[in-house]
Scaffold this motif. Structure first.
Motif, PDB file in Angstrom:
ATOM      1  N   ALA A  82     -12.655  14.370  -2.674  1.00 53.49           N
ATOM      2  CA  ALA A  82     -12.195  13.442  -1.647  1.00 53.49           C
ATOM      3  C   ALA A  82     -12.066  11.747  -1.928  1.00 53.49           C
ATOM      4  O   ALA A  82     -10.986  10.897  -1.364  1.00 53.49           O
ATOM      5  N   VAL A  83     -13.052  11.427  -2.710  1.00 51.53           N
ATOM      6  CA  VAL A  83     -12.740  10.270  -3.506  1.00 51.53           C
ATOM      7  C   VAL A  83     -11.749  10.405  -4.492  1.00 51.53           C
ATOM      8  O   VAL A  83     -10.715   9.183  -4.140  1.00 51.53           O
ATOM      9  N   ASP A  84     -12.047  11.380  -5.095  1.00 49.79           N
ATOM     10  CA  ASP A  84      -9.763  11.493  -5.604  1.00 49.79           C
ATOM     11  C   ASP A  84      -8.743  11.596  -4.868  1.00 49.79           C
ATOM     12  O   ASP A  84      -7.823  10.119  -5.517  1.00 49.79           O
ATOM     13  N   ALA A  85      -8.497  11.451  -3.910  1.00 46.25           N
ATOM     14  CA  ALA A  85      -7.888  11.670  -2.933  1.00 46.25           C
ATOM     15  C   ALA A  85      -7.340  10.439  -2.839  1.00 46.25           C
ATOM     16  O   ALA A  85      -5.701   9.489  -2.436  1.00 46.25           O
ATOM     17  N   VAL A  86      -9.244   9.561  -2.388  1.00 44.33           N
ATOM     18  CA  VAL A  86      -8.671   8.435  -1.634  1.00 44.33           C
ATOM     19  C   VAL A  86      -7.749   7.255  -2.621  1.00 44.33           C
ATOM     20  O   VAL A  86      -7.124   5.764  -2.221  1.00 44.33           O
ATOM     21  N   GLU A  87      -8.034   7.224  -4.214  1.00 44.40           N
ATOM     22  CA  GLU A  87      -7.962   6.840  -5.334  1.00 44.40           C
ATOM     23  C   GLU A  87      -6.369   7.481  -5.390  1.00 44.40           C
ATOM     24  O   GLU A  87      -5.645   6.198  -5.999  1.00 44.40           O
ATOM     25  N   ASP A  88      -5.817   8.459  -4.919  1.00 45.19           N
ATOM     26  CA  ASP A  88      -5.160   8.469  -5.650  1.00 45.19           C
ATOM     27  C   ASP A  88      -3.901   8.258  -4.192  1.00 45.19           C
ATOM     28  O   ASP A  88      -2.650   7.315  -4.954  1.00 45.19           O
ATOM     29  N   PHE A  89      -4.361   7.595  -2.527  1.00 47.26           N
ATOM     30  CA  PHE A  89      -3.707   7.196  -1.575  1.00 47.26           C
ATOM     31  C   PHE A  89      -3.655   5.357  -2.270  1.00 47.26           C
ATOM     32  O   PHE A  89      -2.616   4.593  -2.075  1.00 47.26           O
ATOM     33  N   LEU A  90      -4.300   4.753  -2.396  1.00 48.56           N
ATOM     34  CA  LEU A  90      -4.315   3.672  -3.139  1.00 48.56           C
ATOM     35  C   LEU A  90      -3.269   3.149  -4.314  1.00 48.56           C
ATOM     36  O   LEU A  90      -2.747   2.367  -4.863  1.00 48.56           O
ATOM     37  N   LYS A  91      -3.374   4.056  -5.773  1.00 41.24           N
ATOM     38  CA  LYS A  91      -2.287   3.882  -6.320  1.00 41.24           C
ATOM     39  C   LYS A  91      -0.761   4.199  -5.883  1.00 41.24           C
ATOM     40  O   LYS A  91       0.082   2.948  -6.254  1.00 41.24           O
ATOM     41  N   LYS A  92      -0.863   5.384  -4.859  1.00 39.01           N
ATOM     42  CA  LYS A  92       0.687   5.357  -4.600  1.00 39.01           C
ATOM     43  C   LYS A  92       1.001   4.488  -3.044  1.00 39.01           C
ATOM     44  O   LYS A  92       2.229   3.388  -3.837  1.00 39.01           O
ATOM     45  N   ALA A  93       0.385   3.893  -2.740  1.00 40.75           N
ATOM     46  CA  ALA A  93       0.650   2.708  -2.293  1.00 40.75           C
ATOM     47  C   ALA A  93       0.574   1.577  -2.706  1.00 40.75           C
ATOM     48  O   ALA A  93       1.648   0.773  -2.490  1.00 40.75           O
ATOM     49  N   LYS A  94      -0.171   1.008  -4.305  1.00 40.07           N
ATOM     50  CA  LYS A  94       0.104   0.137  -4.220  1.00 40.07           C
ATOM     51  C   LYS A  94       1.644  -0.097  -5.264  1.00 40.07           C
ATOM     52  O   LYS A  94       2.131  -0.725  -5.424  1.00 40.07           O
ATOM     53  N   GLY A  95       1.568   1.314  -5.699  1.00 43.56           N
ATOM     54  CA  GLY A  95       2.681   1.511  -6.465  1.00 43.56           C
ATOM     55  C   GLY A  95       4.207   1.226  -5.540  1.00 43.56           C
ATOM     56  O   GLY A  95       5.443   1.072  -5.864  1.00 43.56           O
ATOM     57  N   LYS A  96       4.473   1.652  -4.350  1.00 39.88           N
ATOM     58  CA  LYS A  96       5.198   1.144  -3.180  1.00 39.88           C
ATOM     59  C   LYS A  96       4.944   0.245  -3.020  1.00 39.88           C
ATOM     60  O   LYS A  96       6.643  -0.986  -3.437  1.00 39.88           O
ATOM     61  N   GLU A  97       3.678  -1.182  -2.859  1.00 42.24           N
ATOM     62  CA  GLU A  97       4.121  -2.207  -3.131  1.00 42.24           C
ATOM     63  C   GLU A  97       4.655  -3.150  -4.026  1.00 42.24           C
ATOM     64  O   GLU A  97       5.774  -4.103  -3.775  1.00 42.24           O
ATOM     65  N   GLN A  98       4.816  -2.163  -5.049  1.00 39.41           N
ATOM     66  CA  GLN A  98       6.051  -3.404  -6.316  1.00 39.41           C
ATOM     67  C   GLN A  98       7.266  -2.569  -6.243  1.00 39.41           C
ATOM     68  O   GLN A  98       8.260  -3.901  -6.589  1.00 39.41           O
ATOM     69  N   ASN A  99       7.148  -1.181  -5.850  1.00 44.42           N
ATOM     70  CA  ASN A  99       8.857  -1.245  -5.458  1.00 44.42           C
ATOM     71  C   ASN A  99       9.177  -1.889  -4.116  1.00 44.42           C
ATOM     72  O   ASN A  99      10.580  -2.686  -4.418  1.00 44.42           O
ATOM     73  N   SER A 100       8.688  -2.071  -3.181  1.00 41.05           N
ATOM     74  CA  SER A 100       9.265  -3.098  -2.460  1.00 41.05           C
ATOM     75  C   SER A 100       9.392  -4.709  -2.958  1.00 41.05           C
ATOM     76  O   SER A 100      10.208  -5.166  -2.277  1.00 41.05           O
ATOM     77  N   ASP A 101       8.325  -4.820  -3.614  1.00 39.83           N
ATOM     78  CA  ASP A 101       8.733  -6.380  -4.438  1.00 39.83           C
ATOM     79  C   ASP A 101      10.246  -6.760  -5.743  1.00 39.83           C
ATOM     80  O   ASP A 101      10.516  -7.530  -5.851  1.00 39.83           O
ATOM     81  N   GLY A 102      10.842  -5.368  -5.467  1.00 39.04           N
ATOM     82  CA  GLY A 102      12.356  -5.132  -6.530  1.00 39.04           C
ATOM     83  C   GLY A 102      11.723  -4.928  -7.968  1.00 39.04           C
ATOM     84  O   GLY A 102      12.659  -4.603  -8.181  1.00 39.04           O
ATOM     85  N   LYS A 103      11.003  -4.218  -7.622  1.00 36.69           N
ATOM     86  CA  LYS A 103      10.357  -3.862  -9.275  1.00 36.69           C
ATOM     87  C   LYS A 103      10.730  -2.711  -9.307  1.00 36.69           C
ATOM     88  O   LYS A 103      10.809  -1.688 -10.451  1.00 36.69           O
ATOM     89  N   GLY A 104      11.369  -1.604  -8.693  1.00 35.78           N
ATOM     90  CA  GLY A 104      11.978  -0.553  -8.526  1.00 35.78           C
ATOM     91  C   GLY A 104      13.197  -0.392  -9.026  1.00 35.78           C
ATOM     92  O   GLY A 104      13.778  -0.885 -10.323  1.00 35.78           O
ATOM     93  N   ASP A 105      13.447   1.191  -8.064  1.00 34.05           N
ATOM     94  CA  ASP A 105      15.111   1.654  -9.418  1.00 34.05           C
ATOM     95  C   ASP A 105      16.411  -0.201  -9.401  1.00 34.05           C
ATOM     96  O   ASP A 105      16.171  -0.163  -8.404  1.00 34.05           O
ATOM     97  N   SER A 106      16.543   0.060 -10.241  1.00 34.36           N
ATOM     98  CA  SER A 106      17.437  -0.971 -10.927  1.00 34.36           C
ATOM     99  C   SER A 106      19.004  -0.885  -9.796  1.00 34.36           C
ATOM    100  O   SER A 106      19.454  -1.930  -9.499  1.00 34.36           O
ATOM    101  N   LYS A 107      18.982   0.479  -9.536  1.00 34.60           N
ATOM    102  CA  LYS A 107      20.371   0.636  -8.904  1.00 34.60           C
ATOM    103  C   LYS A 107      20.436   0.116  -7.310  1.00 34.60           C
ATOM    104  O   LYS A 107      21.046   0.351  -6.982  1.00 34.60           O
ATOM    105  N   GLY A 108      18.730  -0.246  -6.894  1.00 35.22           N
ATOM    106  CA  GLY A 108      18.907  -0.510  -6.164  1.00 35.22           C
ATOM    107  C   GLY A 108      18.674   0.582  -4.475  1.00 35.22           C
ATOM    108  O   GLY A 108      19.241   0.674  -3.254  1.00 35.22           O
ATOM    109  N   LYS A 109      17.673   1.802  -5.237  1.00 33.14           N
ATOM    110  CA  LYS A 109      17.570   3.305  -4.351  1.00 33.14           C
ATOM    111  C   LYS A 109      16.301   2.448  -3.774  1.00 33.14           C
ATOM    112  O   LYS A 109      15.668   1.880  -4.075  1.00 33.14           O
TER     113      LYS A 109
END
Length: 479
Positions: A82-109
């Motif tokens: 369950a703790v591993d699941a939380v940490e995985d959730f946090l990593k994914k949330a952080k990745g989505k924040e980075q993508n929303s800041d323009g660090k995602g797909d260069s083609k604008g997907k």
């Protein structure tokens, strides 16, 4: 203590009933689910289980601030998942924040904001798994949420029924993990509509019943000491007055008691199960007993038109509480199939071993090996001490080699800490060794290792260790 203000999306530790604090997330409740009256609480979705509940604010703590303390006091496998699941959730949330800041797909997907949801798999979907018989990996955020799948091999084969998973993405604009299925508290299991009875609320039976209730089964309970039923009645179970009444009012009645005599008395005694058996009623014997007892019980149950299955379980109190037992079944194959949702709730896998008596034989062999192994480990620890070696160093070395296992680590740590709280009673493993040796005698097969281990356990019993954990065999070497 200052009041902690929580809002939707916050990660928390939630305390629910007798269960330890568990990591979860404050989410919006379903629209048709009303908040309990007079209680200041939040709706929490727990990680790693797909469970959800209203939790009082005083039973909630912020996740990050208390993470270190919680990890120190909780060591269970499912808790770590369950703790591993939380940490995985946090990593994914952080990745989505980075993508929303323009660090995602260069083609604008547009990056995916899809939450994970578990759906039932069908035969066509099995190809999505790398290996249909492979166990889920522990770092998967929904490790607990995997499904039952049955093979269609002949009944004479040893067939595993294993929980498996399939994760798909569902379109949604939210990243929160929402409640899954309303058919059961755990959305991956649709509980049988058959009425379930359970007799015997000891170390193993208590965890089994708790998980049956948790997964949405209708359960009637009975125990020789009636007070043990109270907690389960509070959790939604019905109370049976006698074994006969439970068997007569339920479609499938399970029993889990201490030894062959208790198993016979439960069926054949006054107000026993046999008096409540009618054509079509199912009786499942989960106690670890000898094959002769199973044969006798099978005959008397079927003589009344009942259907019989034996299903002893390999595991411990902790594994029972976690719903991670291994179930060995034999007897009426149709009863085995009728019990599928129950076996999903209580275990991680189950095996059908053919005719009645085979499961008893296999279970006694397994417990013979475990009991002998535990006695050998205790012997090693005491010999290390007697020769001036560090017991902790012995354990550290052992746990780095081929014999490393959770069992070895936990039992040895308990010994070094002087903690012999029962996870599996010493008196029961000695009973299993005795029955295994007797089985060997009947087959004219030598069991010298088991016989030697049995003598050590008998010595431990003479030192009043019967009601302690099997690891208390250690004390037979130091007195």
């Amino acid at each position: 203590m200052a009041t902690v203000h929580l809002r939707i999306g916050d990660l928390v530790w939630g305390k629910l009933g007798r269960y330890p604090p568990w990591p979860g997330k404050v989410v919006s409740p379903p629209k048709d689910l009303k908040k309990p009256r007079g209680k200041k609480c939040h709706f929490v979705k727990f990680f790693g289980t797909e469970d959800h509940a209203w939790i009082k604010v005083e039973q909630l703590k912020p996740y990050h601030a208390h993470k270190e303390d919680m990890i120190k006091i909780n060591k269970g496998k499912r808790f770590q998942q369950a703790v591993d699941a939380v940490e995985d959730f946090l990593k994914k949330a952080k990745g989505k924040e980075q993508n929303s800041d323009g660090k995602g797909d260069s083609k604008g997907k547009k990056s995916s904001n899809k939450p994970l949801k578990i759906l039932e798999e069908d035969d066509e979907d099995l190809s999505a798994l790398k290996d249909p018989s492979e166990k889920p990996v522990k770092d998967d955020p929904h490790f607990h949420h995997f499904l039952l799948s049955q093979s269609e091999k002949p009944a004479s084969s040893m067939e595993p029924i294993s929980k498996r998973l399939k994760i798909i993405e569902e379109d949604s604009g939210s990243t929160s993990i929402q409640a899954a299925d309303s058919t059961a508290i755990n959305g991956s299991i649709t509980p049988t509509d058959k009425r379930i009875g359970f007799l015997g609320l000891g170390l193993m039976g208590s965890g089994i019943v708790s998980n049956l209730l948790k997964m949405g089964h209708v359960v009637t309970v009975w125990n020789r000491t009636a007070e043990k039923c109270d907690l389960f009645v509070q959790e939604g179970a019905r109370l049976g007055r006698t074994p006969a009444e439970v068997a007569s009012t339920c479609d499938i009645t399970f029993s889990c008691v201490s030894d062959p005599k208790a198993a016979r008395d439960l069926v054949l005694g006054a107000s026993g199960v046999l008096q409540g058996i009618r054509p079509g009623k199912c009786y499942v014997e989960m106690s670890t007993v000898d094959p002769e007892t199973i044969t006798e019980l099978s005959k008397v149950i079927t003589s009344r038109g009942g259907r019989f299955l034996e299903a002893p379980v390999a595991g411990s109190q902790q594994l029972s509480n976690d719903g991670m037992l291994v179930i060995l079944a034999a007897g009426d194959r149709t009863v085995y199939e009728d019990c599928s949702s129950c076996f999903q709730a209580m275990g991680k896998t189950s095996f059908f071993l053919g005719e009645a008596g085979n499961a008893a034989r296999m279970m006694l062999i397994l417990n013979m090996v475990q009991g002998s192994f535990m006695a050998t480990i205790a012997e090693g620890l005491t010999l290390a001490q007697a020769t001036g070696q560090s017991q902790q160093t012995f354990l550290d070395i052992l746990c780095q080699g081929q014999m490393a296992s959770t069992f070895v680590d936990q039992k040895c740590q308990n010994i070094l800490q002087g903690n012999f709280k029962p996870d599996y009673y010493l008196k029961h493993i000695q009973k299993d060794l005795r029955l295994a040796i007797s089985m060997g005698d009947m087959a004219n097969h030598p069991t010298p290792m088991a016989a030697a281990a049995n003598e050590v356990y008998k010595r431990a019993k003479a030192l009043d260790q019967s009601d302690n954990d099997i690891s208390a065999v250690y004390r037979a070497y130091i007195h």
